[in-house]
Write an enzyme that holds these catalytic residues in place. Structure first.
Site, PDB file in Angstrom:
ATOM      1  NE  ARG A  32      46.761  48.778  41.958  1.00 27.14           N
ATOM      2  CZ  ARG A  32      47.137  48.565  40.699  1.00 27.14           C
ATOM      3  NH1 ARG A  32      46.490  47.679  39.961  1.00 27.14           N
ATOM      4  NH2 ARG A  32      48.148  49.227  40.185  1.00 27.14           N
ATOM      5  CE  LYS A  34      57.657  52.082  44.108  1.00 24.68           C
ATOM      6  NZ  LYS A  34      56.991  51.915  42.808  1.00 24.68           N
TER       7      LYS A  34
HETATM    8  N1  BES Z   1      53.531  54.870  44.001  1.00 28.71           N
HETATM    9  C1  BES Z   1      53.625  54.068  42.849  1.00 28.71           C
HETATM   10  C2  BES Z   1      53.316  54.827  41.556  1.00 28.71           C
HETATM   11  C3  BES Z   1      54.256  55.931  41.199  1.00 28.71           C
HETATM   12  C4  BES Z   1      55.252  55.742  40.266  1.00 28.71           C
HETATM   13  C5  BES Z   1      54.103  57.191  41.734  1.00 28.71           C
HETATM   14  C6  BES Z   1      56.094  56.777  39.906  1.00 28.71           C
HETATM   15  C7  BES Z   1      54.937  58.238  41.379  1.00 28.71           C
HETATM   16  C8  BES Z   1      55.927  58.024  40.458  1.00 28.71           C
HETATM   17  C9  BES Z   1      52.644  52.900  42.952  1.00 28.71           C
HETATM   18  O1  BES Z   1      52.401  52.428  44.233  1.00 28.71           O
HETATM   19  C10 BES Z   1      53.239  51.767  42.181  1.00 28.71           C
HETATM   20  O2  BES Z   1      54.242  51.284  42.585  1.00 28.71           O
HETATM   21  N2  BES Z   1      52.581  51.377  41.074  1.00 28.71           N
HETATM   22  C11 BES Z   1      53.069  50.334  40.264  1.00 28.71           C
HETATM   23  C12 BES Z   1      51.912  49.424  39.938  1.00 28.71           C
HETATM   24  C13 BES Z   1      52.316  48.108  39.338  1.00 28.71           C
HETATM   25  C14 BES Z   1      53.076  47.268  40.350  1.00 28.71           C
HETATM   26  C15 BES Z   1      51.092  47.378  38.869  1.00 28.71           C
HETATM   27  C16 BES Z   1      53.663  50.951  39.009  1.00 28.71           C
HETATM   28  O3  BES Z   1      53.162  51.981  38.550  1.00 28.71           O
HETATM   29  O4  BES Z   1      54.665  50.438  38.521  1.00 28.71           O
HETATM   30 MN    MN Z   2      53.825  50.984  44.840  1.00 29.62          MN
END
Ligand code: BES
Ligand code: MN
Ligand code: ZN
Length: 494
Positions: A348, A274
């Site tokens: 997931r 990230k």
């Molecule tokens: N934990 C994150 C989602 C999240 C984002 C939680 C902001 C709380 C605040 C999750 O694991 C994630 O990274 N999701 C990605 C999915 C994508 C890579 C398909 C996302 O939402 O960007």
């Molecule tokens: Mn994630």
């Protein structure tokens, strides 16, 4: 916070502060101010015409040494428009009084009860306890030390229905559990490792008389949880699968409710790392797991006649020489193969295996809560949890429970037409479906592992955290979802 009923005449209550609320418009007799002694009410019209007492939501008007009552202060909180008043608003009005008075150094207050209906009593108690929470345990000078020690529910001598005492207790149990969830979510990831989360679950289980089983890396691999393990393998912190059971004698065989909560104690994104901006927020990526542990704490105390098993797959998602990589193909516990397109779509994966295991343990209904996607927060903001599921009957039960619990939830669709978005060219599934409809494809991916078992998914990525302070609530972890699931389980046991 000690919470108790008081039945003296309101004029005689010698608390530091007496609290009434007023609706918008002329204040006299409009709201619980109408229950104040006549002398005290006589102070209000003047303030109203001076524009100081409007009744607008959360407006606080403090009067020192008010005529007609023994309390040294009178606080009048605005409750907004009478037509819009609700239990939810009542919780917030009570909370506003608590936060306003404790900021002034007041440590005990008496809240004038408008009516002693059980639901009203419960809402008042919840509002008080939820407001008296601050996420500041690592500050040397804590707000939390300015707490309300004693909260009195003043009946003014009116008879209490017999259920009122139970309602007080119920409100206390639920709000304390929601605050327990908030504490878990707030904890930074250097402390809140999978090991500590499991230890917190065990301590809670011992405290409340639940059964807690914790599986480690060897057992997770032995169960062939290839999807959970793919995420866990990159971290130096050993993964934990936390299973907390409440299987009371005499409860019906069915349903067995499986509560599955995402327990990523820190989500860096892994190799698909990230951006560093806001990455610190990913200490909250175990909020779904914390929600389920909070619900179990309530269940243990309220003892509904229903079987419930909570499962929390807990791990960090880290980049390392051992981490899983984009392009990898893994085999989940269900046998379904998954092509990894993005290691940041890890929630997931851990949920999929936990759902498979929940079914193996005998769960006949599955509910998961997870900070699953940024996309749900784009769609619904920080205000509303996204609800998903194929079984409309179960979705409706959750939505109805959310309305009663005062937590905003809204259904988003699942639909076969989205399925092709997460098809893989080389495996059964791909772990991402792209940006468009991201909350939906993530939910549906999780649902693939529920199969034919009724399943509802709550995406709490937006609602887990409050970005700004409110008059009735601190900034920080919310514990959103606990009250809805408690309400649902209570309804199921009735
Ligand atoms: N934990 C994150 C989602 C999240 C984002 C939680 C902001 C709380 C605040 C999750 O694991 C994630 O990274 N999701 C990605 C999915 C994508 C890579 C398909 C996302 O939402 O960007
Ligand atoms: Mn994630
Ligand atoms: Zn995540």
């Amino acid at each position: 916070m000690k919470i108790e009923f008081r039945d003296e005449p309101l004029a005689q209550l010698a608390s530091s502060a007496l609290v009434a609320f007023a609706f918008e418009g002329s204040p006299a007799s409009n709201g619980t101010v109408g229950r104040l002694p006549a002398d005290t009410q006589g102070l209000l019209p003047e303030m109203h015409s001076a524009g100081e007492l409007t009744g607008k939501a959360f407006e606080c008007t403090l009067i020192h040494l008010p005529a007609g009552i023994a309390a040294s202060k009178l606080l009048i909180v605005g409750a907004g428009k009478r037509e819009k008043f609700s239990e939810r608003q009542l919780r917030h009005v009570v909370g506003t009084a608590v936060r306003n008075l404790r900021a002034r150094g007041v440590r005990d207050l008496a809240w004038i009860l408008g009516e002693a209906e059980p639901r009203t009593v419960q809402a008042v108690v919840e509002g008080a306890l939820l407001a008296d929470y601050d996420a500041d345990r690592y500050r040397t000078e804590r707000n939390g030390e300015k707490r309300i020690d004693r909260f009195e529910l003043a009946t003014g001598g009116e008879a209490l229905p017999s259920e009122a005492k139970d309602a007080l207790e119920r409100g206390r149990i639920i709000a304390e559990a929601q605050n327990f969830t908030r504490d878990l979510v707030n904890e930074p990831s250097n402390r809140m490792t999978p090991t500590l989360l499991a230890a917190c679950a065990e301590a809670m289980a011992v405290r409340c008389g639940l059964v807690c089983q914790v599986l480690g890396p060897a057992e997770i691999q032995a169960l062939k949880m290839g999807a959970f393990w793919a995420v866990a393998q990159g971290s130096e912190e050993p993964a934990r699968l936390i299973v907390v059971s409440y299987l009371p004698d005499g409860a019906p065989e069915q349903p067995v409710v499986g509560l599955v909560g995402k327990g990523i104690t820190f989500d860096t994104g892994g190799i698909s790392i990230k951006p560093s901006e806001n990455m610190h927020e990913m200490k909250t990526d175990m909020a779904g797991g914390a929600t389920m542990l909070g619900v179990m704490q309530v269940v243990a105390q309220l003892k509904p006649r229903i079987r419930v098993i909570a499962l929390v797959p807990a791990t960090e998602n880290m980049p390392s020489g051992k981490a899983y990589k984009p392009g990898d193909v893994i085999t989940s516990m269900s046998g379904k193969t998954i092509e990894i397109l993005n290691t940041d779509a890890e929630g997931r994966l851990v949920l999929g295996d936990a759902l498979t295991y929940a079914k193996q343990l005998g769960c006949t209904v599955l509910i998961d809560a997870a900070t699953l996607t940024g996309a749900v927060a784009i769609a619904l903001g920080n205000i509303t949890t996204g609800v998903f599921g194929w079984n409309q009957d179960w979705v409706n039960r959750v939505l109805a429970a959310a309305r009663v619990a005062g937590e905003k939830m809204w259904q988003l669709p699942v639909d076969d037409d989205y399925r092709e978005l997460y098809k893989s060219t080389i495996a059964d599934l791909a772990n991402t479906g792209g940006r468009h409809g991201g909350a939906i494809t993530a939910a549906m991916f999780v649902g693939e592992f529920a199969g034919d078992t009724p399943w509802v998914h709550l995406d709490i990525a937006g609602t887990r955290w409050a970005n700004e302070e409110k008059p009735y609530r601190a900034k920080g972890p919310t514990g959103h979802g606990v009250r809805t699931l408690v309400e649902l389980l209570t309804n199921l046991s009735a």
